[in-house]
Design an enzyme around this catalytic site. Sequence first.
Site, mmCIF file in Angstrom:
data_model
loop_
_atom_site.group_PDB
_atom_site.id
_atom_site.type_symbol
_atom_site.label_atom_id
_atom_site.label_comp_id
_atom_site.label_asym_id
_atom_site.label_seq_id
_atom_site.Cartn_x
_atom_site.Cartn_y
_atom_site.Cartn_z
ATOM 1 C CB SER A 1 -0.968 -0.033 1.301
ATOM 2 O OG SER A 1 -0.151 0.130 2.574
ATOM 3 C CE LYS B 1 -3.261 2.079 4.307
ATOM 4 N NZ LYS B 1 -2.346 0.955 4.716
#
Length: 209
Positions: free
Chosen positions: A126, A163
């Site tokens: 990701s 993230k």
Amino acid sequence: MKELTKRQNEVLDVIKDQILKTGMPPTRVELAKILGFRSANAAEEHLKALARKGAIEILAGTSRGIRLLGEHQHNEKAHQDGLPLIGQVAAGEPILAQQHIETYYDVDPALFHPSADFLLRVQGESMKDIGIMDGDLLAVHKTQDIKNGQVVIARVEDDVTVKRFYREGRQVILKAENNDFGPIKIDLAYQSFDIEGIAVGVIRTADWM
């Protein structure tokens, strides 16, 4: 710093002890349980008193938002054999719990700025567009003092994720650096959310080994 009462010193000692044992401050609920308070609100009042006296800083937006100040700060650096490598993190357990440590890497924490407190094995792609690849070792600085746009290691409910962090009022948005992954949106009024630290560097295991 103003002199603390006996009870305030007890609260402060529990905070220090939990940081040393688990790598992070306790929640208000945990403080209340350990010290025998009737509610988390009672723990909150003691924390506010400690903050007013300059012993701690309360960081908004996270249930573990407590930072020791001045003489009470710990030097929580690496194990004598190097930085701990964290692998799979079990739901609900502190990220630096002993059972999560796979091994120790002989790497100087000061190679990173700010200095690294542990390494986290990256799982998934990701964040690949900024060079954080599956299997990499992510150097992490333990802090809950973060700014929008920083790459964070966050705990959402029982999941740990890497993230880019953004906060808009009572909502946190965690964005991936890969168009195949959508953003994660957290309503702080209803969802459990904590920051474990910020990313300060990457070690590619193939190069390191």
